[in-house]
Motif scaffolding. Structure first.
Motif, PDB file in Angstrom:
ATOM      1  N   GLY A 109      33.432  38.353  49.424  1.00 41.25           N
ATOM      2  CA  GLY A 109      33.939  37.522  48.371  1.00 41.25           C
ATOM      3  C   GLY A 109      33.526  36.061  48.588  1.00 41.25           C
ATOM      4  O   GLY A 109      33.631  35.077  47.953  1.00 41.25           O
ATOM      5  N   GLY A 215      45.672  34.373  43.414  1.00 50.93           N
ATOM      6  CA  GLY A 215      44.871  33.588  42.643  1.00 50.93           C
ATOM      7  C   GLY A 215      45.836  33.218  41.566  1.00 50.93           C
ATOM      8  O   GLY A 215      47.233  33.522  41.478  1.00 50.93           O
ATOM      9  N   ALA A 252      35.785  29.841  43.521  1.00 51.39           N
ATOM     10  CA  ALA A 252      36.688  30.776  43.145  1.00 51.39           C
ATOM     11  C   ALA A 252      37.115  30.953  41.922  1.00 51.39           C
ATOM     12  O   ALA A 252      37.789  31.768  41.355  1.00 51.39           O
ATOM     13  CB  ALA A 252      37.730  30.776  44.068  1.00 51.39           C
ATOM     14  N   LYS A 254      36.614  32.205  37.828  1.00 50.73           N
ATOM     15  CA  LYS A 254      36.125  33.282  37.402  1.00 50.73           C
ATOM     16  C   LYS A 254      35.975  33.507  35.712  1.00 50.73           C
ATOM     17  O   LYS A 254      35.292  34.454  35.440  1.00 50.73           O
ATOM     18  CB  LYS A 254      36.662  34.521  37.862  1.00 50.73           C
ATOM     19  CG  LYS A 254      36.530  34.993  39.315  1.00 50.73           C
ATOM     20  CD  LYS A 254      35.069  35.593  39.653  1.00 50.73           C
ATOM     21  CE  LYS A 254      34.446  34.607  40.480  1.00 50.73           C
ATOM     22  NZ  LYS A 254      32.970  35.117  40.756  1.00 50.73           N
ATOM     23  N   LYS A 311      40.011  33.358  41.296  1.00 47.33           N
ATOM     24  CA  LYS A 311      40.421  34.494  41.912  1.00 47.33           C
ATOM     25  C   LYS A 311      41.251  34.172  43.270  1.00 47.33           C
ATOM     26  O   LYS A 311      41.231  32.997  43.783  1.00 47.33           O
ATOM     27  CB  LYS A 311      39.202  35.312  42.185  1.00 47.33           C
ATOM     28  CG  LYS A 311      38.301  34.453  43.259  1.00 47.33           C
ATOM     29  CD  LYS A 311      37.160  35.423  43.565  1.00 47.33           C
ATOM     30  CE  LYS A 311      36.138  34.675  44.487  1.00 47.33           C
ATOM     31  NZ  LYS A 311      34.722  35.311  45.065  1.00 47.33           N
TER      32      LYS A 311
END
Ligand code: EPS
Length: 388
Positions: A109, A215, A252, A254, A311
């Motif tokens: 990740g 998230g 992070a 998305k 996320k």
């Protein structure tokens, strides 16, 4: 207007240089420090935020409370650096000197593995130090300067949290932007809905206890923009496209939506588009704002409403499987200090990156070297389009 940032998460400092602001714009350290402080807050932040007290050091481009027209250089020192001097120092190390905290185990990740393959670094600290969300400090500093420009042009912007771990804030349409600013500031999770905010805090506590991360969805609202900002003539001048790119580039993030966003795919055109009205006082305006203030890559004059999806942070106490790049053996990803939820802080980051794109578009459309002339030009344009 453009900016660059430099700096590693546990290095000496975060640095930002912004070029292209007009001269004679009022700005103070507090304008930037307020933003930096807001970014540090939020239920779910980890131990690092107790170490740092982010304050700006203005080292270029501002004198006696005004911009000079020269590049603006801003520095935020990393207080944690004092614990990392031998790990992060710039001097060469001797062959026989053991380097501490070498990272050979990429975390799923994160940028660790892809960055190592790209740059050929076998110590993945060389990747994670820069890919860390610590860099958003510098982006918020740049955005704070942009926000100051917007404020001086009577444009207001705010970021808040819509959703954390599936817990959604109730839509409260009648809130003014000033109320949104006040309420989100008072909420530890930047929620406009107090009841949902409490549930979000419980979810964060639960995730933390569980060694997991969660998230959510942030939203940014802007009011006071004239219609016609941005352009339809080229793909790279469409302001909604630029904002989407900037939001997606936050660590992070998305996905991005404007107005009703993905919901538009499930509705008929008559339920999506915003009917046009006119009044002496307001000029042209819309009955609804389902498209979130954009048509054809340009503002409509209605509030801009943009959402970004974050996320869960990938640094987990709960291990995920990965492979050590030295031994090629599988392992369970190491435990790292982290935030269990950074969505409230990310709402502040999003507010600032959006502010930068909007300020940049304004400066392209109304190019003036002196701020008072820019203000005059925008006020004149506002009047022209009201009566058009
Ligand atoms: C981050 C990990 C944590 C966060 C950091 C982002 O830092 P550390 O590894 O020092 O504990 O606190 O965020 C910040 C430092 C910040 O200022 O937001 C990561 O892995 O991205």
């Amino acid at each position: 207007m453009r900016y660059l940032t430099a700096g590693e998460s546990h290095g000496k400092q975060q640095t930002t240089i912004i070029e292209g602001l007009p001269a004679k714009m009022p700005i103070t350290q507090d304008d930037i420090n307020d933003s930096l402080l807001r970014r540090q807050k939020g239920h779910g932040r980890g131990k690092r935020m107790q170490i740092e007290k982010d304050l700006v050091d203005i080292v270029g481009g501002i004198r006696h409370g005004y911009t000079l027209g020269s590049p603006i250089a801003l520095v935020v020192h990393n207080d944690d650096f004092k614990h990392w001097i031998d790990v992060m120092g710039e001097d060469p190390v001797a062959e026989d000197q053991k380097i501490r905290r070498v990272v050979t185990r990429p975390r799923p990740g994160h940028a660790d593995l892809n960055g190592a393959l790209k740059y050929g670094h076998r110590d993945m600290r060389n990747i994670l130090e820069r890919s860390s969300a610590r860099e958003t400090t510098a982006r918020v500093a740049a955005g704070a300067v942009a926000k100051t420009l917007l404020k001086n042009l009577d444009i207001k912007i705010v970021g808040y949290v819509k959703e954390i771990a599936g817990i959604k804030a109730e839509e409260i349409t009648e809130l003014s932007i000033d109320e949104k600013i006040r309420i989100s500031e008072e909420s530890p999770v930047r929620s406009l809905d107090e009841v949902a905010g409490k549930k979000m805090m419980d979810a964060i506590d639960h995730a933390k206890k569980d060694g997991d991360s969660i998230g959510g969805v942030c939203e940014v609202a802007i009011e006071g923009l004239p219609a016609g900002l941005g352009s339809y003539v080229h793909y790279d001048r469409k302001l909604d496209g630029r904002i989407a790119g900037a939001v997606q580039s936050i660590n992070a993030f998305k996905g991005v939506e404007f107005g009703i966003g993905f919901e538009a795919a499930r509705k008929n055109g008559s339920q999506v588009h915003d009917e046009i009205l006119w009044s002496e006082e307001k000029g042209y305006y819309r009955r609804t704002n389902r498209l979130g203030g954009f048509e054809g890559g340009m503002t409509t004059g209605m509030p801009v409403i943009v959402k970004g999806v974050m996320k869960p942070i990938p640094t987990l106490y709960k291990p995920l499987q990965s492979v050590d790049i030295e031994s090629k053996e599988p392992f369970n990803a190491s435990i790292e200090r982290s935030d269990s939820c950074a969505v409230p802080a990310a709402a502040v980051v999003m507010e600032h990156v959006v502010a930068f794109e909007v300020a940049k578009a304004i400066l392209e459309q109304f190019p003036h070297d002196q701020f008072p002339k820019l203000k005059e030009a925008i006020d004149q344009y506002r009047e022209e389009i009201r009566c058009f």
